[in-house]
Design a protein around this motif. Sequence first.
Motif: not given
Length: 510
Positions: A221-230
């Motif tokens: 999901t390429e989380w490191f470029t658009t991180p969030s906890l949610g």
Amino acid sequence: MLSYIVRRLVVSVFILLGASFIVYLLIAYSGDPLAEIRSSNSPGKDAQIAARTELLNLNVPPVLRYFIWLGGASKCLIGQCDLGQTLQGQPVTAALGTAIPATLQLLAAATILAIVFGVAIGVVTALRQYSTLDYAVTFISFLFFSLPVFWVAVLLKQYGAIGFNNFLATATIPPGVIVVLSLLSGLVWAVILSGTWRRRSITFATAAAATALVLIFLSATEWFTTPSLGIIVIAVTGVAMAYGTTVLFAGLRNRRALYSALITVGIGVVLYYPLQPLLENVSFWGLVGLLVVALAVAWAVGYFMGGYDRTQSIRASMLTAFGVSLLIVIDQFMQNWQSYANNPLVRGRPIATIGSEIPGLNGDFWISGLDIFTHLILPTVSIILISLASYTRYSRASMLEVMGQDYVRTARAKGLSERVVVTRHAFRNALIPLATIVAFDIGGLIGGAVITENVFSYQGMGQLFLTGIKNVDPNPVMGVAIVTGITAVVFNLLADLAYSALDPRVRVKA
């Protein structure tokens, strides 16, 4: 008590006078502040020498020069500090006014985190003496304790900043790295959770598989470029916090305390989405106000839930509320991560290697906060790694000594639960020697910050001190020395006063 404090302050004044006198003479005799000018071929060399001689009173013997400086420093008692000027013509008070907040910002975070994690790890290893976890923590503690600060800082710059910034260009985790990290995670959890070899094998396999799945998800999901906890992560983590705080401060038998903490988590989760528009344009003091409101609501929940010990319910609820609020704030910072990383001044390399801020970066509270955080993270981690080792060893040794005392055995013989024995009887008394260590280490941390600030070009008291040493400029060096000395004196006084608060048998008498 008052007479004791006054007596200690009077003694501290004489100590500061003696220390400042020695430091001033060492700087004055360490070199020639006119050497650079004398070696130049500037046509105005004589005028420059005369100006600097007048600025630093070089035509006065160093001993008498110290008393001239002391006369200006004594004006601080009436609010008119005159600590002299630097060779660049800047008042030392103005230079300290810029450097002290930067250094305190760095040291405050590093000190608090090192103490919290160091004491917690030391207590856990003491309770599990001679276990695999104890041996592993002991080895790592001695390893970190023996590492030079500057070498740790250089490694963090190479792998924590340059390497991570390069990774963010693709934000995909290679399969080999996933395998290695998964195996390490499984090994760590198998060591932490003791038991039979069968239980440890199950723990290892479960932790490794869970870590692999999480890393694969983050990479895909390429989380490191658009991180969030949610909201889901916040809810699950909040429930874990509720159980953790209840176990530590009330025990799971106190169902009212557990329900208070869980209700607090539910309120935070319900308000997650309604708070998003409000948090987008919030200021620092607005955020503090929201935190106060959250703690007030948690207090009300704990109070009305009551139980046989209302204080336990209130404590569990408020601590859980603080944790959930912190998660929501971290989530908001993460949501602004992409905007910060894509800023033209950041250029897609958010983890900074030098400096305390990006000049000319304009942004709201969240962007400015990310700028401060990304510049603080590496120097803070370098100080934490070195300090963590000593706090872990001291807290372990202190806890082991306390656990063998008669009053601990008596508490167990009375039928008290292990949680009560550890938290109320042993842990409090184990903190007494740690109070001395913390007070003593404050000055050492400032000394370590000098090296750390130099490696990361962090504009704090360390840089001001080194510049003064290099230029044989006593005024800024004396400014840093007097601030450090006052800090050490104050914290040692606080340590003495903390003894009486931690141990009723210790009372400060006049």
